[in-house]
Design a protein around this motif. Structure first.
Motif, mmCIF file in Angstrom:
data_model
loop_
_atom_site.group_PDB
_atom_site.id
_atom_site.type_symbol
_atom_site.label_atom_id
_atom_site.label_comp_id
_atom_site.label_asym_id
_atom_site.label_seq_id
_atom_site.Cartn_x
_atom_site.Cartn_y
_atom_site.Cartn_z
ATOM 1 N N ARG A 138 -39.460 4.198 24.408
ATOM 2 C CA ARG A 138 -40.923 4.105 24.512
ATOM 3 C C ARG A 138 -41.561 5.490 24.617
ATOM 4 N N LYS A 141 -41.384 7.385 21.308
ATOM 5 C CA LYS A 141 -42.332 6.843 20.330
ATOM 6 C C LYS A 141 -43.751 7.328 20.634
ATOM 7 N N SER A 142 -44.131 7.296 21.913
ATOM 8 C CA SER A 142 -45.456 7.759 22.314
ATOM 9 C C SER A 142 -45.620 9.254 22.065
ATOM 10 N N ASN A 143 -44.601 10.036 22.420
ATOM 11 C CA ASN A 143 -44.667 11.482 22.228
ATOM 12 C C ASN A 143 -44.727 11.848 20.747
ATOM 13 N N ARG A 145 -46.122 10.105 18.376
ATOM 14 C CA ARG A 145 -47.493 9.860 17.913
ATOM 15 C C ARG A 145 -48.434 10.974 18.362
#
Length: 208
Positions: A138, A141-143, A145
């Motif tokens: 998670r 994936k956030s980093n 983006r």
């Protein structure tokens, strides 16, 4: 089908199957993978699964896979997967049925997929690894983006500057300053969002 089932049961009973065991932290220094950990650079082991042929050594910086060809051969291939270069994805945990001797954790590290069988008596410990990998996935994936957004923002700013009129006498200085700014911006983005060390995630879920 029945033959394969009975063969698996017999292998488990005789102790010749390749079901992995979760190694206690007090024995981390005894596993083969410990010899290849970058202790000098702050790398630390948090979780180890060992079977007759393989070791899966999970560290704050990634995964070290000590891949054996057979239980009787001493030949090993050491493959390193690092969080700063590869993303964790597709993390799943399959629990055991009535007659199963093992549970299974699956995940991908970059383009490589892993499927590891573990003694079902160690399911509770394996749940900790599952939660750790899910959280790392998670965060990555956030980093990713955020890194992508920052890169796109820089590109838009450069495009806007390129459309402005620039005095010819200053163009060399401006180009030099803009290049350095771009390099500094990208380095700052990578330091912030291309995370190398996930110690805090392991400490949150492992042995809590």
């Amino acid at each position: 089908m029945a033959g394969n089932l009975f063969g698996k049961i017999a292998a488990d009973t005789l102790g010749i199957s390749d079901i992995g065991k979760i190694i206690s932290p007090k024995d981390f220094d005894k596993v083969d993978g410990d010899d290849y950990i970058m202790h000098e650079d702050g790398e630390k082991i948090f979780f180890v699964i060992k079977s007759k042929t393989d070791e899966y050594v999970f560290t704050n910086q990634g995964l070290l896979h000590v891949d054996g060809t057979s239980a009787i051969s001493k030949k090993r291939t050491v493959v390193r997967h690092e969080f700063c270069y590869e993303r964790v994805s597709n993390v799943t945990l399959e629990t055991a049925g009535t007659i199963d001797a093992d549970v299974e954790i699956k995940f991908s590290f970059g383009e490589r997929s892993f499927s590891i069988d573990v003694d079902k008596r160690q399911l509770e410990e394996l749940k900790d690894l599952y939660k750790t990998l899910v959280e790392i996935s998670r965060m990555q994936k956030s980093n990713y983006r955020l890194l992508e957004d920052g890169t796109n923002g820089l590109k838009m700013a450069n495009d806007a500057i390129s459309r402005c009129h620039i005095d010819g006498s200053n163009i060399s200085t401006i180009a030099h300053d803009l290049t350095n700014f771009n390099l500094d911006w990208m380095e700052a983005l990578r330091k912030t969002y291309n995370k190398k060390d996930f110690t805090e995630v392991y400490e949150k879920y492992i042995n809590n």
